[in-house]
Design an enzyme around this catalytic site. Structure first.
Site, PDB file in Angstrom:
ATOM      1  N   TYR A  93       0.745  -1.137  -0.029  1.00 55.48           N
ATOM      2  CA  TYR A  93      -0.131  -0.066  -0.041  1.00 55.48           C
ATOM      3  C   TYR A  93       0.862   1.217  -0.117  1.00 55.48           C
ATOM      4  CZ  TYR A  93       0.932   0.450   5.069  1.00 55.48           C
ATOM      5  OH  TYR A  93       1.392   0.795   6.315  1.00 55.48           O
ATOM      6  N   CYS A  94       0.139   2.386  -0.293  1.00 53.42           N
ATOM      7  CA  CYS A  94       0.798   3.701  -0.523  1.00 53.42           C
ATOM      8  C   CYS A  94      -0.180   4.487   0.227  1.00 53.42           C
ATOM      9  CB  CYS A  94       1.582   4.205  -1.796  1.00 53.42           C
ATOM     10  SG  CYS A  94       0.281   4.157  -3.019  1.00 53.42           S
ATOM     11  N   TRP A  95      -0.276   5.933  -0.136  1.00 54.21           N
ATOM     12  CA  TRP A  95      -1.150   6.560   0.303  1.00 54.21           C
ATOM     13  C   TRP A  95      -2.395   6.478  -0.306  1.00 54.21           C
ATOM     14  CZ3 TRP A  95      -3.303   9.218   4.147  1.00 54.21           C
ATOM     15  CH2 TRP A  95      -3.878  10.010   4.016  1.00 54.21           C
TER      16      TRP A  95
END
Length: 361
Positions: A93-95
């Protein structure tokens, strides 16, 4: 296997794999999904540089600069990820669930590792907590009471007996009062604190009682999320009380071993509210009369708690223990309250002194 999953499904499935946070180190430190490993695509400075190019020049130029930065790192990412994965699926995951996590997932799949992306990214994870609280018929009981009753020890004893306990003070690394930071590790950010609470809730059974200690919305410098705090205010309150002398002994045992200057610093945070009690507490500390100083603090917090109960105009059931025995208190609380049914008047026996203190509010 799906390559992208919504938050709830992602969190459920990731328990059997390895969580990978590809945001910058600063984003990770501010807050991350508990258990996630940090494998940042960009450093904090690199992220700032790419973001500036995106804003001032354009998307294409930012993407090109990002590729220049990431290119030399790709082999290292693969080696690190392979070690972390140990044959398991990687949940990335990222933002926002956009280019950073998508690019890392593509790289990992290209290298032969299964990778799943969190749809909507960390932002979607954060938003999912409010949905979790709202979507389940949570059964909560708040254990409140005056300072020095040992409520935290009682809740820990309940957890040892298999009860579901949300220990906010442990998650916050703080015991709640101005003395609450003494002997504790550094507090997390509020963001990380909420993530820890979220993580605990994911493991709870909503059909069973969840026990939680009564707290202010602020614990040290972190804040209980509004949705949870409202649940706590609406939940049945068991007002746990203990003989005053036993409470004083507990406070002395818990805080008396700290250096006098640290205790004085804590008293200083409430100096104006203590009035004449503040210089008296300092004098007692200098003279080594810890019990007298603890009495000043206890009197202050008793008045605060009594006023708080009065302001809230909240109904409660009293539960008095004649002696300081957290294990026995845990057994009795489970026996009398775990099913959510209030006991008969004979089941809760408040002490005379405590009853007077409460009624004065």
């Amino acid at each position: 296997m799906k390559q992208t999953l919504a938050a709830d499904e992602f969190l459920d499935e990731s328990r059997h794999g390895v969580l990978i946070d590809v945001r910058s180190p600063g984003e990770y430190r501010a807050g991350h999904i508990p258990g996630a490993e940090s494998l940042p695509l960009f450093s904090d400075a690199e992220r700032a540089e790419v973001g500036t190019i995106y804003t001032r020049v354009g998307r294409n130029e930012a993407v090109e600069r990002g590729l220049e930065i990431v290119g030399p790192k790709m082999a290292g990412f693969v080696r690190t990820a392979r070690t972390l994965a140990a044959g398991k699926t990687l949940y990335v995951y990222c933002w926002r669930g956009g280019m950073r996590s998508g690019s890392m997932a593509w790289l990992l799949r290209t290298a032969g590792m299964p990778a799943v992306v969190l749809e909507g990214g960390y932002r979607a994870y954060r938003r999912s907590f409010a949905g979790l609280l709202a979507s389940k018929p949570w059964r909560m009981i708040v254990v409140g009471g005056f300072t020095g009753c040992g409520k935290s020890d009682v809740l820990r004893a309940m957890a040892e007996r298999g009860e579901q306990v949300l220990d906010l003070e442990a998650l916050a690394n703080h015991k709640g009062s101005v003395f609450g930071a003494l002997g504790q590790q550094e507090q997390p950010t509020t963001e990380e604190f909420i993530n820890r609470i979220h993580h605990v809730f994911r493991s709870l059974d909503p059909s069973r009682t969840v026990w939680v200690e009564g707290e202010s919305q602020t614990i040290g410098h972190v804040t209980v999320p509004v949705e949870l705090f409202r649940m706590m205010q609406a939940a049945p309150l068991v007002l746990f009380s203990l003989d005053r002398a036993a409470r004083l002994r507990r406070l002395v045992a818990e805080y008396g071993g700290f250096p006098a200057d640290e205790l004085a610093g804590a008293f200083g945070k409430i100096a104006k509210r203590l009035g004449d009690g503040y210089p008296r507490a300092l004098q007692c500390l200098r003279a080594g009369r810890i019990e007298e100083a603890a009495t000043v603090a206890m009197n202050y917090y008793d008045k605060c708690y009594t006023r708080s109960i009065g302001r809230e105009n909240r109904s409660f059931t009293e539960f008095f223990m004649p002696e300081d025995d957290p294990a026995r208190a845990a057994e009795l609380l489970i026996e009398r309250f775990a099913d959510g049914v209030r006991p008969s008047p004979d089941a809760a026996r408040p002490g005379k002194d405590e009853r007077k203190t409460i009624n004065r509010g």
